[in-house]
Write an enzyme that holds these catalytic residues in place. Structure first.
Site, PDB file in Angstrom:
ATOM      1  N   ASN A 257       0.827  -1.215   0.000  1.00 56.92           N
ATOM      2  CA  ASN A 257       0.000   0.000   0.000  1.00 56.92           C
ATOM      3  C   ASN A 257       0.860   1.263   0.000  1.00 56.92           C
ATOM      4  OD1 ASN A 257      -2.163  -1.463   2.523  1.00 56.92           O
ATOM      5  ND2 ASN A 257      -2.300  -1.646   0.307  1.00 56.92           N
TER       6      ASN A 257
ATOM      7  N   CYS B  23      -6.551  -2.663  -9.682  1.00 53.95           N
ATOM      8  CA  CYS B  23      -5.183  -2.151  -9.514  1.00 53.95           C
ATOM      9  C   CYS B  23      -4.266  -3.258  -9.005  1.00 53.95           C
ATOM     10  CB  CYS B  23      -5.158  -0.983  -8.556  1.00 53.95           C
ATOM     11  SG  CYS B  23      -5.906   0.493  -9.248  1.00 53.95           S
TER      12      CYS B  23
ATOM     13  N   CYS C  53      -1.534 -17.913 -12.600  1.00 54.31           N
ATOM     14  CA  CYS C  53      -1.313 -16.463 -12.683  1.00 54.31           C
ATOM     15  C   CYS C  53      -0.974 -15.969 -11.282  1.00 54.31           C
ATOM     16  CB  CYS C  53      -2.522 -15.749 -13.281  1.00 54.31           C
ATOM     17  SG  CYS C  53      -3.975 -15.819 -12.222  1.00 54.31           S
TER      18      CYS C  53
END
Lengths: 481, 152
Positions: free
Chosen positions: A168, A286, A439
């Site tokens: 973050n 995001c 992934c």
């Protein structure tokens, strides 16, 4: 030489004289001479900017100088100048009675606001009286909350339920390195109260839902949407429209951002722009696609600017317009938005009159209960994969992430084929061969696996939880992102 | 410091109240004429504000001149102005403060639902920072002695 007649209330400042002889060629010069002789008059005739007060009328003979040349009006010898009060007043207006006063400390703190006529003392008192709710204390919520606190918004609410993570810190400037592991609300409250102790910070440690949204929004004047997912975005939009509260909207992805004001009276809402959410997975988040760290700074500050303008009531708010920003090109584009009369929530015949299930509306499938997702025949866990590799099986592992992600971490021996290239390159493999798709967390590889099955591949397994789970369970030496 | 007292007769008191009730829900305004802090006459004036008479009053310069003329005819002086606050307390607003003149007495009568209630008097401080509440004396005493019992 001319004579100035002094009205009753000003005579105590002219030694009780009702007329004073003064010299000068214009009305302005005469008044300057008068206030030189009787300095106590100055504060009552002129305001702080040195302009004649609006309720001070100057007459030359029987003409108001406003209809002549104001203070430049020339004066002849023998003219009589009169200062004539307009007497005005009145009951407090709604804003005057309800707006809180500013303390001396606040006046000092907000002085750069106070000296601008567009804000001024009244505007700052409006900011102090205002309450704004920020949805999320992340990338957008950080600059929004910090600038609103600095600007002196009286009450700032923040809704979040997350914990500060290292990933973050590249953009969420409310939180610092020592805050990692703390609830975001705790570090946000500390940061905002240090920035401006005059601001009352309300924190709501909860996930915004259809059950609590209306109740949470109710006490606030403006809602700022800093969410990162479609279900919450539609929820915030619909709750704002139902309550009639403006929504300062912003969203970010990679190098691009958008901002607008939705839900304002007579303005369009988010659904007028996007009636339906995109199919799940089409627009990456995001966390999947990345975001430039400063981008939420730019978009969040636009949202904060709009929220402040909505409180002050001036300027041209971003209502009926959407601003699209491209950081790579460093360009802003503006699109006009119209209110859609057929909008399901803000149109003339709305079909959405209460909050709905937004996860379902956006087609979000939950991990746990969805029976298709937990199909043993289509998935493989990290531990199973490790076991099979340890047994020496030669497995084909296809990593469908982007090359820059592959650079950060990878399962040894995996082949990189980004998701977008899969339809072009699947012919490189035998449809009867077993393929293990992987992934970051399992979503993109799940879609790749579905595609391969649809073109005839017999045995395609998706690695459950992606490389993140692999690192947790099998190879903790690799970094996570 | 000026004398922060104002003496109004019951006739004056009644005249101000009646004016405020008659113009309710709009504001009324008028001039007070007298001598030595004692109001002898009130002159009702038209409220010429263009900002909405429910919340504002404005005395035109021509009416102001008329009030001064009337005062000197009576051998008295202009003591100040009164106005009403419809459905609001009898306390000066920021707007009152911004537009106040020094030395004048400002009488405010609150009119709630058409009925006059409190009446107060205010004087602007010399530095224009705020109003100071004065004492409103009621009575018929035609020769008030300003000296005793003034500031308590």
């Amino acid at each position: 030489m001319a004579k100035i007649l002094i009205p009753t209330p000003l005579r105590p400042y002219t030694d009780k004289q009702d007329a004073v002889d003064v010299a000068g060629a214009t009305v302005g010069e005469l008044l300057a001479d008068l206030t030189r002789k009787h300095s106590g008059l100055k504060a009552h005739l002129y305001n702080d900017q040195g302009k004649l007060r609006s309720f001070v009328n100057i007459y030359i003979n029987d003409e108001d100088i406003r209809y002549l040349q104001h203070e430049q009006t020339p004066v002849q010898s023998g003219d009589t100048i009169s200062i004539i009060p307009s007497v005005a007043g009145g009951a407090p207006t709604a804003t005057e009675t309800t707006l809180p006063q500013l303390t001396n400390d606040e006046i000092k703190r907000y002085s750069r606001h106070l000296i601008m006529p567009e804000v001024g003392v009244d505007g700052q008192r409006k900011l102090k009286a205002a309450s704004i709710l920020c949805i999320g204390a992340g990338g957008l919520g950080s600059p929004v909350a910090m600038y609103l606190a600095a600007a002196g918004i009286g009450r700032l609410g923040i809704v979040d339920f997350d914990v500060v993570d290292f990933s973050n810190l590249q953009r969420q400037i409310l939180h610092g390195t020592p805050d990692v592991g703390r609830p975001k609300l705790a570090s946000a409250k500390d940061r905002l109260e240090a920035l401006n102790p005059n601001v009352h910070v309300d924190t709501y440690e909860t996930a915004l839902s259809s059950e609590n949204a209306l109740k949470l929004f109710e006490p606030y004047d403006v809602i700022v949407d800093g969410t990162d997912n479609f279900p919450t975005r539609y929820l915030v939009n619909d709750a704002c429209v139902l309550l009639g509260k403006p929504n300062a909207y912003g969203s970010i992805f990679r190098f691009e951002g958008q901002a607008s004001v939705f839900g304002a009276k007579d303005g369009p809402c988010y659904r007028c722009l996007y009636p339906e959410p995109p199919p799940p997975g089409l627009v990456p988040s995001c966390a999947e696609g990345g975001v430039l760290g400063v981008l939420p700074g730019i978009i969040g500050v636009i949202q904060a600017t709009e929220a402040i303008k909505l409180v002050l009531g001036g300027g041209e708010p971003l209502i009926g317009r959407i601003l699209i920003f491209d950081a790579l090109k460093m360009k802003f584009r503006e699109l006009k938005l119209r209110k859609d009369p057929d909008c399901p929530v803000c149109g003339t015949h709305p079909t959405v009159t209460q909050l709905i299930d937004y996860e379902q509306f956006c087609g979000v499938v939950h991990d746990e209960p969805a029976p298709v997702a937990v199909n043993n025949a289509t998935e493989i866990t990290s531990l199973e994969l490790k076991k099979r590799l340890d047994r020496g099986e030669k497995l084909t592992i296809i990593d469908v992430r982007e090359p820059n992600e592959y650079q950060i971490n990878r399962i040894e021996g995996s082949i990189l084929i980004p998701l977008g290239d899969v339809p072009r390159r699947y012919a490189e493999f035998d449809p009867n061969q077993e393929l293990i798709m992987q992934c970051k967390s399992g979503a993109r590889s799940g879609r790749a696996a579905d595609f391969l099955r649809s073109v005839g591949f017999k045995k395609v397994l998706n690695l459950k939880g992606g490389i993140l789970d692999w690192i947790d369970k099998v190879d903790p030496s690799q970094p996570k992102y | 410091m000026a004398d922060r007292n104002l003496l109004v007769s019951s006739a004056t008191d009644t005249a101000i109240r009646r004016h405020g009730e008659a113009t309710y829900p709009h504001e009324c305004c008028g001039a007070m004429v007298g001598r030595d802090g004692r109001v002898t006459d009130v002159v009702a004036l038209p409220n010429t504000t263009e900002e909405g008479p429910r919340r504002r009053f404005l005395v035109r310069p021509s009416d102001y001149r008329e009030a001064e003329r009337k005062a000197s005819e009576l051998g008295a002086e202009l003591l100040g102005f009164y106005h009403s606050h419809p459905d609001h307390p009898a306390r000066p607003s920021q707007y009152d403060l911004d537009h106040a003149w020094p030395t004048f007495a400002y009488v405010i009568v609150a009119v709630a639902q058409g009925q006059s209630t409190d009446m107060t008097v205010w004087f602007l401080k010399d530095d224009r920072s705020s109003f100071e509440e004065g004492t409103l004396h009621h009575g018929e005493n035609p020769h008030p002695d300003p000296a005793p019992a003034v500031h308590g």
